[in-house]
Design a protein around this motif. Structure first.
Motif, short mmCIF file in Angstrom:
data_model
loop_
_atom_site.label_atom_id
_atom_site.label_comp_id
_atom_site.label_asym_id
_atom_site.label_seq_id
_atom_site.Cartn_x
_atom_site.Cartn_y
_atom_site.Cartn_z
N UNK A 169 14.55 19.20 45.75
CA UNK A 169 15.96 19.19 46.08
C UNK A 169 16.79 18.87 44.85
N UNK A 170 18.03 19.35 44.85
CA UNK A 170 19.02 18.94 43.87
C UNK A 170 20.17 18.27 44.60
N UNK A 171 20.74 17.24 44.00
CA UNK A 171 21.87 16.56 44.65
C UNK A 171 22.85 16.07 43.59
N UNK A 190 26.49 16.05 47.74
CA UNK A 190 25.92 17.29 48.26
C UNK A 190 24.44 17.36 47.91
N UNK A 191 23.72 18.21 48.65
CA UNK A 191 22.28 18.39 48.46
C UNK A 191 21.99 19.89 48.50
N UNK A 204 23.23 25.00 50.01
CA UNK A 204 23.85 23.74 49.62
C UNK A 204 24.56 23.12 50.82
N UNK A 205 24.30 21.84 51.03
CA UNK A 205 24.86 21.08 52.14
C UNK A 205 25.87 20.07 51.57
N UNK A 252 28.06 24.11 55.06
CA UNK A 252 26.87 24.64 54.39
C UNK A 252 27.24 25.94 53.70
N UNK A 253 26.72 26.14 52.49
CA UNK A 253 26.85 27.40 51.76
C UNK A 253 25.47 27.95 51.44
N UNK A 254 25.35 29.26 51.55
CA UNK A 254 24.10 29.92 51.16
C UNK A 254 24.42 30.94 50.06
N UNK A 255 23.66 30.88 48.98
CA UNK A 255 23.87 31.76 47.84
C UNK A 255 22.53 32.39 47.46
#
Length: 260
Positions: A169-171, A190-191, A204-205, A252-255
């Protein structure tokens, strides 16, 4: 290290501000960053986020200086401060099962101190004397006035690995209003997660949805690392405080950067 960090941060996406009302424009103290050019690129990638908070104006401008002025609190090592003073009982982390009022910091838990001084903290731990299961890389990105109160807050990124649990994970972490003594008030901003076999496809949340996503990690992954520990029953039972300007915000975003 910095090149790898830049590539990793680029995969975390950008904040899009449509999900929250803008904060009032406020005069901010200048940003101080250990790598100014890197931070400028980071600000441009996330311009909507910083514009909404009033840190950057509509033209992408913001004040920046080379050093924190004399007389203002500036630690000799941001890595050491985070290691010794981050309150691990106050936000969801992979150390939540081990943290307590008497053992609330990496230092108190007996985690070995490793750093690329003065800005990058490395955390590696072997809970319950098992093989290495947890590692974190936590670089300090910059000092900036997040909430407009005239004090520089600290912004960190964090890469979280749970070895053998298929978690990478990245945060982003915010240390709000740091003082020379006492626990550091850490907020999760964010995570981000990407599948191991498709690092250009990530989700990304933000805000409270980051809390809800971290709940699934705490519930599904940590009991195997900490035998006998029972996770909270609900995401709302996790320790959590919204960052200023993000109260009640969650989306939430999805890329997919590999999609043509």
């Amino acid at each position: 290290m910095l090149l790898a960090l830049a590539l990793w941060l680029a995969c975390l996406g950008a904040w899009r501000p449509a999900h929250a009302e803008p904060l009032p424009a406020m005069q901010r103290v200048p940003v101080v960053a250990p790598e100014p050019e890197f931070f400028r690129n980071y600000m441009q990638r996330n311009h909507g986020w910083f514009q909404r908070l009033g840190i950057m104006d509509a033209e992408g401008r913001y004040p920046m200086v080379d050093t924190i002025p004399a007389g203002e609190y500036a630690p000799r090592s941001f890595a050491r401060e985070l290691y010794e003073r981050a309150d691990l009982t106050a936000f969801p982390s992979v150390f939540l099962p081990a943290a307590s009022a008497n053992k609330a910091t990496f230092s108190a838990l007996g985690v070995r101190y490793q750093a690329e001084e003065p800005y990058i903290l490395f955390i590696e731990d072997k809970p319950w004397d098992q093989n290495l299961q947890i590692s974190l890389t936590i670089p300090h990105i910059g000092s900036l006035d997040w909430d407009g109160n005239g004090l520089r807050d600290w912004l960190f990124s964090c890469r979280i690995l749970l070895h053998n649990r298929n978690v990478d994970l990245g945060s982003f972490l915010l240390v709000l209003n740091p003082q020379p003594t006492g626990p550091l008030d850490v907020r999760v901003l964010r995570v981000s997660y990407s599948p191991p076999d498709d690092v250009l496809n990530f989700t990304t949340y933000y805000g409270t949805t980051a809390r809800d996503y971290l709940f699934t990690i705490v519930r599904d992954k940590l009991p195997a690392i900490y035998p006998g520990w029972t996770p909270p029953a609900r995401a709302e039972d996790l320790p959590w405080r919204d960052a200023p300007g993000m109260e009640g915000v969650g989306y939430v975003e999805h890329v997919d950067e590999g999609k043509k």
